[in-house]
Scaffold this motif. Structure first.
Motif, PDB file in Angstrom:
ATOM      1  N   ARG A   1       0.917  -1.268   0.005  1.00 15.38           N
ATOM      2  CA  ARG A   1       0.009  -0.102   0.224  1.00 15.38           C
ATOM      3  C   ARG A   1       0.787   1.383   0.074  1.00 15.38           C
ATOM      4  NH1 ARG A   1      -3.095  -0.336   4.537  1.00 15.38           N
ATOM      5  NH2 ARG A   1      -1.684   1.373   5.626  1.00 15.38           N
ATOM      6  N   GLU A   2       1.939   1.274   0.534  1.00 18.50           N
ATOM      7  CA  GLU A   2       2.890   2.479   0.780  1.00 18.50           C
ATOM      8  C   GLU A   2       3.984   2.459  -0.261  1.00 18.50           C
ATOM      9  OE1 GLU A   2       4.332   2.166   4.780  1.00 18.50           O
ATOM     10  OE2 GLU A   2       2.421   2.969   5.754  1.00 18.50           O
ATOM     11  N   PHE A   3       3.715   3.219  -1.229  1.00 18.63           N
ATOM     12  CA  PHE A   3       4.954   3.261  -2.335  1.00 18.63           C
ATOM     13  C   PHE A   3       5.186   4.764  -2.504  1.00 18.63           C
ATOM     14  CE2 PHE A   3       6.268   4.163  -6.903  1.00 18.63           C
ATOM     15  CZ  PHE A   3       7.218   3.069  -6.862  1.00 18.63           C
ATOM     16  N   VAL A   4       6.521   4.913  -1.747  1.00 22.75           N
ATOM     17  CA  VAL A   4       7.355   6.189  -1.522  1.00 22.75           C
ATOM     18  C   VAL A   4       8.594   6.096  -2.082  1.00 22.75           C
ATOM     19  CG1 VAL A   4       7.672   8.264  -0.257  1.00 22.75           C
ATOM     20  CG2 VAL A   4       5.592   6.973   0.402  1.00 22.75           C
ATOM     21  N   PRO A   5       8.893   6.121  -3.340  1.00 21.26           N
ATOM     22  CA  PRO A   5      10.329   5.898  -3.698  1.00 21.26           C
ATOM     23  C   PRO A   5      11.103   6.935  -3.096  1.00 21.26           C
ATOM     24  CG  PRO A   5       8.771   6.184  -5.501  1.00 21.26           C
ATOM     25  CD  PRO A   5       7.938   6.669  -4.450  1.00 21.26           C
ATOM     26  N   THR A   6      12.320   6.452  -2.870  1.00 18.33           N
ATOM     27  CA  THR A   6      13.366   7.461  -2.374  1.00 18.33           C
ATOM     28  C   THR A   6      14.250   7.968  -3.313  1.00 18.33           C
ATOM     29  OG1 THR A   6      13.617   6.363  -0.294  1.00 18.33           O
ATOM     30  CG2 THR A   6      15.461   7.583  -0.786  1.00 18.33           C
ATOM     31  N   ILE A   7      14.417   9.278  -3.560  1.00 21.24           N
ATOM     32  CA  ILE A   7      15.280   9.899  -4.724  1.00 21.24           C
ATOM     33  C   ILE A   7      16.843   9.910  -4.395  1.00 21.24           C
ATOM     34  CG2 ILE A   7      15.973  12.063  -5.792  1.00 21.24           C
ATOM     35  CD1 ILE A   7      12.912  12.848  -5.651  1.00 21.24           C
ATOM     36  N   THR A   8      17.441   9.067  -5.255  1.00 19.27           N
ATOM     37  CA  THR A   8      18.899   9.154  -4.711  1.00 19.27           C
ATOM     38  C   THR A   8      19.692   9.961  -5.817  1.00 19.27           C
ATOM     39  OG1 THR A   8      18.951   7.223  -6.706  1.00 19.27           O
ATOM     40  CG2 THR A   8      18.726   6.637  -4.449  1.00 19.27           C
ATOM     41  N   ARG A   9      19.237  10.936  -6.663  1.00 25.50           N
ATOM     42  CA  ARG A   9      19.783  11.635  -7.663  1.00 25.50           C
ATOM     43  C   ARG A   9      18.910  12.477  -8.340  1.00 25.50           C
ATOM     44  NH1 ARG A   9      23.979  10.233 -12.628  1.00 25.50           N
ATOM     45  NH2 ARG A   9      22.110  10.760 -13.597  1.00 25.50           N
ATOM     46  N   ILE A  10      18.854  13.689  -8.762  1.00 29.70           N
ATOM     47  CA  ILE A  10      18.268  14.598  -9.473  1.00 29.70           C
ATOM     48  C   ILE A  10      19.045  14.834 -10.762  1.00 29.70           C
ATOM     49  CG2 ILE A  10      17.028  16.690  -9.747  1.00 29.70           C
ATOM     50  CD1 ILE A  10      16.821  16.867  -6.626  1.00 29.70           C
ATOM     51  N   ARG A  11      18.703  14.190 -11.945  1.00 34.54           N
ATOM     52  CA  ARG A  11      19.274  14.198 -13.137  1.00 34.54           C
ATOM     53  C   ARG A  11      19.178  15.545 -13.653  1.00 34.54           C
ATOM     54  NH1 ARG A  11      17.346  10.059 -16.490  1.00 34.54           N
ATOM     55  NH2 ARG A  11      16.167   9.246 -15.047  1.00 34.54           N
ATOM     56  N   SER A  12      17.847  16.026 -13.798  1.00 36.14           N
ATOM     57  CA  SER A  12      17.641  17.342 -14.483  1.00 36.14           C
ATOM     58  C   SER A  12      16.430  17.983 -14.142  1.00 36.14           C
ATOM     59  CB  SER A  12      17.569  17.168 -16.126  1.00 36.14           C
ATOM     60  OG  SER A  12      16.646  16.502 -16.408  1.00 36.14           O
ATOM     61  N   VAL A  13      16.113  19.116 -14.490  1.00 35.46           N
ATOM     62  CA  VAL A  13      14.850  19.678 -14.193  1.00 35.46           C
ATOM     63  C   VAL A  13      14.351  20.567 -15.185  1.00 35.46           C
ATOM     64  CG1 VAL A  13      15.001  19.895 -11.720  1.00 35.46           C
ATOM     65  CG2 VAL A  13      15.432  21.759 -12.812  1.00 35.46           C
ATOM     66  N   SER A  14      13.140  20.729 -15.894  1.00 36.78           N
ATOM     67  CA  SER A  14      13.019  21.361 -17.279  1.00 36.78           C
ATOM     68  C   SER A  14      13.058  22.997 -16.828  1.00 36.78           C
ATOM     69  CB  SER A  14      11.506  20.903 -17.517  1.00 36.78           C
ATOM     70  OG  SER A  14      10.548  21.390 -16.807  1.00 36.78           O
ATOM     71  N   SER A  15      12.807  23.440 -15.802  1.00 33.53           N
ATOM     72  CA  SER A  15      12.678  24.734 -15.575  1.00 33.53           C
ATOM     73  C   SER A  15      12.974  25.109 -13.975  1.00 33.53           C
ATOM     74  CB  SER A  15      11.447  25.209 -16.028  1.00 33.53           C
ATOM     75  OG  SER A  15      11.223  26.755 -15.583  1.00 33.53           O
ATOM     76  N   PHE A  16      13.517  26.258 -13.877  1.00 31.70           N
ATOM     77  CA  PHE A  16      13.769  26.591 -12.370  1.00 31.70           C
ATOM     78  C   PHE A  16      12.458  27.246 -11.806  1.00 31.70           C
ATOM     79  CE2 PHE A  16      18.363  25.928 -13.288  1.00 31.70           C
ATOM     80  CZ  PHE A  16      18.449  24.993 -12.533  1.00 31.70           C
ATOM     81  N   SER A  17      11.446  27.396 -12.734  1.00 27.02           N
ATOM     82  CA  SER A  17      10.274  28.051 -12.056  1.00 27.02           C
ATOM     83  C   SER A  17       9.146  26.948 -12.526  1.00 27.02           C
ATOM     84  CB  SER A  17       9.612  29.011 -12.854  1.00 27.02           C
ATOM     85  OG  SER A  17       9.582  28.699 -14.318  1.00 27.02           O
ATOM     86  N   THR A  18       8.070  27.003 -11.770  1.00 27.03           N
ATOM     87  CA  THR A  18       7.096  25.800 -11.625  1.00 27.03           C
ATOM     88  C   THR A  18       6.060  26.222 -12.311  1.00 27.03           C
ATOM     89  OG1 THR A  18       6.288  26.769  -9.470  1.00 27.03           O
ATOM     90  CG2 THR A  18       7.878  24.920  -9.270  1.00 27.03           C
ATOM     91  N   PRO A  19       5.267  25.269 -12.822  1.00 26.45           N
ATOM     92  CA  PRO A  19       5.501  23.736 -12.961  1.00 26.45           C
ATOM     93  C   PRO A  19       6.880  23.325 -13.550  1.00 26.45           C
ATOM     94  CG  PRO A  19       3.671  24.190 -14.314  1.00 26.45           C
ATOM     95  CD  PRO A  19       4.133  25.501 -13.985  1.00 26.45           C
ATOM     96  N   SER A  20       7.516  22.352 -13.152  1.00 30.85           N
ATOM     97  CA  SER A  20       8.623  21.937 -13.735  1.00 30.85           C
ATOM     98  C   SER A  20       8.816  20.356 -13.815  1.00 30.85           C
ATOM     99  CB  SER A  20       9.844  22.484 -13.001  1.00 30.85           C
ATOM    100  OG  SER A  20      10.166  22.220 -11.966  1.00 30.85           O
TER     101      SER A  20
END
Length: 162
Positions: free
Chosen positions: A83-102
């Motif tokens: 029931r509990e699916f909360v993945p752990t982020i190990t690395r952020i490869r990229s973000v599309s923009s520094f404003s949201t939504p991104s």
């Protein structure tokens, strides 16, 4: 390290033929289907566990998950895993923009993933300044147990949103 000893909490738990978790209360009452619910799922996942019946009322309280006998603990942990699916982020490869939504491209303990961050308010700090919970636009939650454990590039991307 926790050096206190815990006395196992007696619970008569099993799975019925349909796979539902069943509980028989003390006194030999009729068994009832239950759902385990953590009181503090992120901050203290081993502390405070309620077994809730089909009507939403608490039928049993367990102060600590590790106080249960091994068989009952295994059944409850199976329920949580499903029931509990909360993945752990190990690395952020990229973000599309520094404003949201991104859109974020991340690596998790469950593999590569993509999430859409609607706003900075969807990043919540937990238990101090280094633990985060990130809510994606689709409702999925991502966990960062320790920001300082991320690689430098990931921390730099994340800092732009904090």
């Amino acid at each position: 390290m926790n050096t206190t000893t815990t006395t196992p909490v007696p619970l008569d738990l099993w799975r019925n033929p349909h796979g539902r978790l069943m509980l028989r209360l003390a006194g030999g009452t009729e068994p009832v289907a239950v759902t385990p619910v953590r009181a503090f799922p992120i901050a203290a996942p081993l502390e405070g566990l309620s077994l809730v019946g089909p009507d939403g009322h608490e039928l049993a309280w367990v102060p600590r998950l590790d106080a249960l006998p091994a068989a009952a603990r295994a059944l409850i942990e199976e329920e949580f895993a499903a029931r509990e699916f909360v993945p752990t982020i190990t690395r952020i490869r990229s973000v599309s923009s520094f404003s949201t939504p991104s859109t974020w491209e991340v690596d998790t303990d469950r593999g590569a993933a993509q999430l859409v961050l609607k706003g900075e308010e969807d990043i919540r700090r937990l238990a101090g300044r280094t633990k985060l919970l990130i809510a994606a636009s689709d409702g999925l939650q991502f966990h960062v147990p320790d920001v300082t454990a991320l690689d430098r590039a990931s921390r730099k991307l994340l800092e732009r949103f904090l």
